[in-house]
Write a protein that holds these residues in place. Structure first.
Motif, PDB file in Angstrom:
ATOM      1  N   ASP A  13      84.412  47.643  58.652  1.00 43.18           N
ATOM      2  CA  ASP A  13      85.298  47.573  59.770  1.00 43.18           C
ATOM      3  C   ASP A  13      86.670  47.083  59.256  1.00 43.18           C
ATOM      4  N   ARG A  14      87.812  47.713  59.477  1.00 35.57           N
ATOM      5  CA  ARG A  14      89.115  47.489  58.830  1.00 35.57           C
ATOM      6  C   ARG A  14      90.336  47.748  60.129  1.00 35.57           C
ATOM      7  N   ILE A  15      91.172  46.682  59.946  1.00 38.64           N
ATOM      8  CA  ILE A  15      92.091  47.018  60.797  1.00 38.64           C
ATOM      9  C   ILE A  15      93.324  47.110  59.808  1.00 38.64           C
ATOM     10  N   GLY A  16      93.741  48.319  59.985  1.00 38.77           N
ATOM     11  CA  GLY A  16      95.029  48.747  59.103  1.00 38.77           C
ATOM     12  C   GLY A  16      96.211  47.795  59.080  1.00 38.77           C
ATOM     13  N   SER A  17      97.031  47.825  57.990  1.00 38.38           N
ATOM     14  CA  SER A  17      98.255  46.961  58.192  1.00 38.38           C
ATOM     15  C   SER A  17      98.932  47.474  59.170  1.00 38.38           C
ATOM     16  N   ALA A  19      98.535  48.918  61.897  1.00 37.92           N
ATOM     17  CA  ALA A  19      97.977  48.213  63.227  1.00 37.92           C
ATOM     18  C   ALA A  19      98.178  46.847  63.481  1.00 37.92           C
ATOM     19  N   LEU A  20      98.011  46.066  62.430  1.00 38.42           N
ATOM     20  CA  LEU A  20      98.232  44.370  62.540  1.00 38.42           C
ATOM     21  C   LEU A  20      99.542  44.267  62.922  1.00 38.42           C
ATOM     22  N   HIS A  22     101.935  46.360  64.395  1.00 34.74           N
ATOM     23  CA  HIS A  22     102.252  46.510  65.620  1.00 34.74           C
ATOM     24  C   HIS A  22     101.872  45.627  66.813  1.00 34.74           C
ATOM     25  N   THR A  23     100.510  45.191  66.481  1.00 36.51           N
ATOM     26  CA  THR A  23      99.690  44.128  67.488  1.00 36.51           C
ATOM     27  C   THR A  23     100.756  42.993  67.284  1.00 36.51           C
ATOM     28  N   ILE A  92      92.609  39.173  69.582  1.00 34.48           N
ATOM     29  CA  ILE A  92      92.644  40.491  69.542  1.00 34.48           C
ATOM     30  C   ILE A  92      92.053  41.303  68.333  1.00 34.48           C
ATOM     31  N   THR A  93      92.264  40.590  67.127  1.00 34.08           N
ATOM     32  CA  THR A  93      91.835  40.963  65.906  1.00 34.08           C
ATOM     33  C   THR A  93      90.584  40.286  65.376  1.00 34.08           C
ATOM     34  N   ARG A  95      90.983  37.862  63.332  1.00 40.37           N
ATOM     35  CA  ARG A  95      91.254  37.371  62.011  1.00 40.37           C
ATOM     36  C   ARG A  95      92.179  35.884  62.454  1.00 40.37           C
TER      37      ARG A  95
END
Length: 116
Positions: A13-17, A19-20, A22-23, A92-93, A95
Motif C-alpha cells: 500500500d503506497r500513497i504517491g507523492s 497524492a500527499l 495535493h492532500t 487521512i494518510t 502517516r
C-alpha cells in the motif's frame, strides 16, 4: 480460492507523492481559510519515517475599512493551522507528521460566503 474479509492480502500500500502534496494543499487551504488554488504545499520525508510539510499560502485578512479585528494574531493563526494540518494529514494518510512550516506569501480578503 478467496480470502475471507478481514484477512490480510499480500501486497503493498503506497500513497504517491502527488497524492500527499495535493492532500496537504487541500488540508492547508481548509485550515487557513484560503482558496485551494492559492495554496502550495511540499511534502518530504523527515529522515525518520515521518513527513515534513512546507506550506505557502496567503494570509486571510478581514475586509479593509470594516474595522473588524482578526480573530487571532498572525502568529497564533499559523500555530493553530500547523496543528490542524498535522492532525488532518495523519488522520487521512495514516502517516506521522513531524514538521509543518507555514509561510504567508500574500494576503487575501476573507469575505463572508453567502449561503445558498
Amino acid at each position: 480460492m478467496s480470502l475471507a474479509a478481514g484477512h490480510p492480502v499480500p501486497g503493498y500500500d503506497r500513497i504517491g507523492s502527488a497524492a500527499l502534496v495535493h492532500t496537504a494543499q487541500a488540508v492547508a487551504a481548509e485550515a487557513l481559510h484560503v482558496p485551494y488554488r492559492q495554496t502550495r504545499a511540499r511534502v518530504a520525508g523527515d529522515g525518520h519515517g515521518a513527513l515534513a510539510v512546507d506550506v505557502t499560502a496567503p494570509l486571510a485578512v478581514p475586509v479593509l475599512g470594516s474595522h473588524a479585528v482578526p480573530a487571532e494574531p498572525v502568529v497564533a493563526t499559523a500555530h493553530r493551522a500547523r496543528g490542524v494540518i498535522a492532525e488532518r494529514l495523519r488522520s487521512i494518510t495514516g502517516r506521522q507528521v513531524a514538521v509543518v512550516d507555514v509561510t504567508f506569501s500574500s494576503s487575501v480578503v476573507d469575505t463572508p460566503r453567502r449561503v445558498r
